[in-house]
Design a protein around this motif. Structure first.
Motif, short mmCIF file in Angstrom:
data_model
loop_
_atom_site.label_atom_id
_atom_site.label_comp_id
_atom_site.label_asym_id
_atom_site.label_seq_id
_atom_site.Cartn_x
_atom_site.Cartn_y
_atom_site.Cartn_z
N ASP A 1 0.89 -1.33 0.03
CA ASP A 1 0.02 -0.04 0.00
C ASP A 1 1.01 1.25 0.00
O ASP A 1 1.28 1.81 0.94
N ALA A 2 1.19 1.71 -1.16
CA ALA A 2 2.09 2.80 -1.38
C ALA A 2 1.56 4.08 -1.30
O ALA A 2 2.40 5.10 -1.23
N ILE A 3 0.21 4.19 -1.08
CA ILE A 3 -0.51 5.49 -0.91
C ILE A 3 -1.33 5.70 0.21
O ILE A 3 -2.16 6.42 0.49
N SER A 4 -1.15 4.63 1.30
CA SER A 4 -1.92 4.59 2.66
C SER A 4 -3.25 4.62 2.51
O SER A 4 -4.10 5.10 3.02
N SER A 5 -3.80 3.85 1.30
CA SER A 5 -5.18 3.56 1.10
C SER A 5 -5.80 5.13 0.92
O SER A 5 -6.64 5.21 1.95
N TRP A 6 -5.37 5.79 0.18
CA TRP A 6 -6.08 7.13 -0.04
C TRP A 6 -5.52 8.07 1.25
O TRP A 6 -6.41 8.84 1.57
N TRP A 7 -4.36 7.93 1.38
CA TRP A 7 -3.72 9.09 2.41
C TRP A 7 -4.07 9.09 4.03
O TRP A 7 -3.84 9.81 4.69
N VAL A 8 -5.04 7.78 4.40
CA VAL A 8 -5.49 7.83 5.51
C VAL A 8 -4.61 6.70 6.82
O VAL A 8 -4.72 7.28 7.70
N VAL A 9 -4.10 5.72 6.11
CA VAL A 9 -3.31 4.92 6.93
C VAL A 9 -1.77 5.40 7.49
O VAL A 9 -1.20 5.65 6.80
N THR A 10 -1.74 5.52 8.80
CA THR A 10 -0.31 6.12 9.15
C THR A 10 0.42 4.91 9.92
O THR A 10 1.52 4.56 9.38
#
Length: 420
Positions: free
Chosen positions: A42-51
């Motif tokens: 997951d190279a985009i944090s699932s639309w920027w949410v996963v930290t």
């Protein structure tokens, strides 16, 4: 009539062009596991949410515990410990001077709340300021108010009759920062706006456009001089993405209103907050019910979502979480460096843990034909990368490994050879 295997209408998806959806059955850390047995980074944090990573045990445990005690309650006239404790912790980590927390459920709604707070403030103190100043190429969400303050274009062209007018200033591109500041100063002087709304340091959906912290500092000073409310949309830039917990810290700026979402729960559940200074709350505080802040949603401050967010903040209090984000920023810089001299790419850039680069093609922009081709190429390489047209960006969870990054950037180089 179109025929599809599923009745689901997916977001930002042209179903006439999209093949079968990838079915994900579980996730852990930086990885997604699919029904057909693949492991996807997951190279985009699932639309920027996963930290901190998918299914982080501390956040999962907090959700499980809270779900068995109180899962939902009306938030008008009632409160609960997860919301009270979360609000108190948020005010400890947010820029000093923000005093009140209003809950909602997404980045778009947090911006809607901010706009209504700003307009309500001026209305309640007897000044009819209505103009909102925004930045060129900005994106603030997909509800009507959020679309109105975003750039006009492909995202909202069909809905133009619903959108209200705003005043736009140019993006502070390198070497043209003073033109942006002059335009903001002119707008503040001549338009007498209610507020200036900005994405601090990096414009996300507008193309991962980056600008320096000193520009943000200067924009805040211009707003202060004209008594214009300064709204920071940190929906994407918050929670360590730009190298500090919140992007405004790097400019030593405390906004009058701040919007946080996405990583607020570590990516586990939908939740958003809009924080404001005391005088904005005070303008709505009255025995006159006409001055009430009339905004809500059925799930305002959902207890389970608040418990997840509180668990997320627990993790940020520990040094290792901040060190992990700092380590990712350093790894990202090493990984992106070779592309700075790669003739196939241009505008190679990094802000904290986020990198972006533009593939040189005959067409550019969000609707560039190369975008879907790149996405399909990366999917075949078991990578979740979703380019913005010819702009490829990498924004992984902080638990991603150096080996993962090597795999991501190798695929980016291979994509340039295969598709450019």
């Amino acid at each position: 009539m179109p025929t599809t295997k599923s009745p689901i209408w997916h977001p930002f998806t042209q179903h006439a062009l999209q093949g079968e959806m990838t079915k994900v059955v579980r996730a852990d850390g930086a990885y997604l596991h699919t029904a057909d047995g693949r492991r996807i980074i997951d190279a985009i944090s699932s639309w920027w949410v996963v930290t901190h990573g998918h299914c982080h045990p501390h956040i999962v445990s907090a959700i499980q515990e809270q779900a068995g005690k109180l899962n939902q309650i009306i938030f008008a006239g009632y409160t609960h410990d997860p919301a009270e404790e979360l609000a108190a912790q948020l005010l400890k980590v947010a820029p000093r001077g923000l005093d009140y927390v209003f809950f909602s459920d997404s980045g778009s709604t947090s911006v809607e709340v901010a706009l209504k707070m700003a307009l309500g403030y001026w209305h309640n103190i007897g000044q009819q300021r209505r103009c909102i100043v925004v930045m060129q190429h900005s994106y603030h969400g997909d509800t009507i108010g959020a679309m109105s303050v975003g750039a006009r274009g492909v995202f909202n062209a069909a809905y133009g009759p619903l959108l209200f007018d705003v005043t736009s200033i140019p993006f502070p591109a390198s070497g043209r920062e003073q033109a942006t500041l002059a335009a903001l100063e002119s707008a503040c002087r001549n338009e007498v706006p209610a507020a200036f709304l900005v994405e601090p340091l990096i414009l996300g959906a507008g193309g991962m456009l980056m600008y320096p912290a000193w520009v943000l500092t200067a924009m805040k000073r211009i707003c202060e001089a004209s008594d214009v409310l300064f709204i920071a949309d940190e929906v994407m830039t918050g929670w360590g993405r730009t190298g500090s917990l919140f992007a405004c810290e790097q400019a030593n700026v405390t906004p009058d209103i701040a919007c946080y979402s996405k990583g607020l729960t570590g990516g586990a559940l939908p939740l958003a907050v809009t924080l404001c200074r005391a005088h904005i709350f005070g303008a709505h505080y009255s025995k006159d019910r006409m001055r009430t802040f009339y905004h809500s949603s059925s799930y305002t401050a959902n207890p389970v979502a608040c418990a997840a967010a509180k668990a997320n903040l627990d993790l940020w209090w520990h040094r290792d979480s901040r060190e992990r984000a700092a380590s990712l920023a350093a790894m990202q810089e090493r990984a992106i460096e070779p592309f700075r001299s790669d003739a196939r790419f241009e505008n190679v850039r990094r802000s904290g843990t986020i990198t972006a680069l533009d593939l040189k093609t005959s067409d550019g922009g969000y609707l560039a034909d190369i975008g879907p081709k790149l996405q399909a190429f990366f999917n075949d390489r078991n990578l979740l990368l979703r380019p913005l047209g010819n702009t490829i960006y990498v924004m992984p969870p902080y638990c991603v490994t150096a080996a993962d990054l090597d795999e991501i950037y190798a695929a980016i180089g291979d994509a340039a050879d295969a598709l450019a």
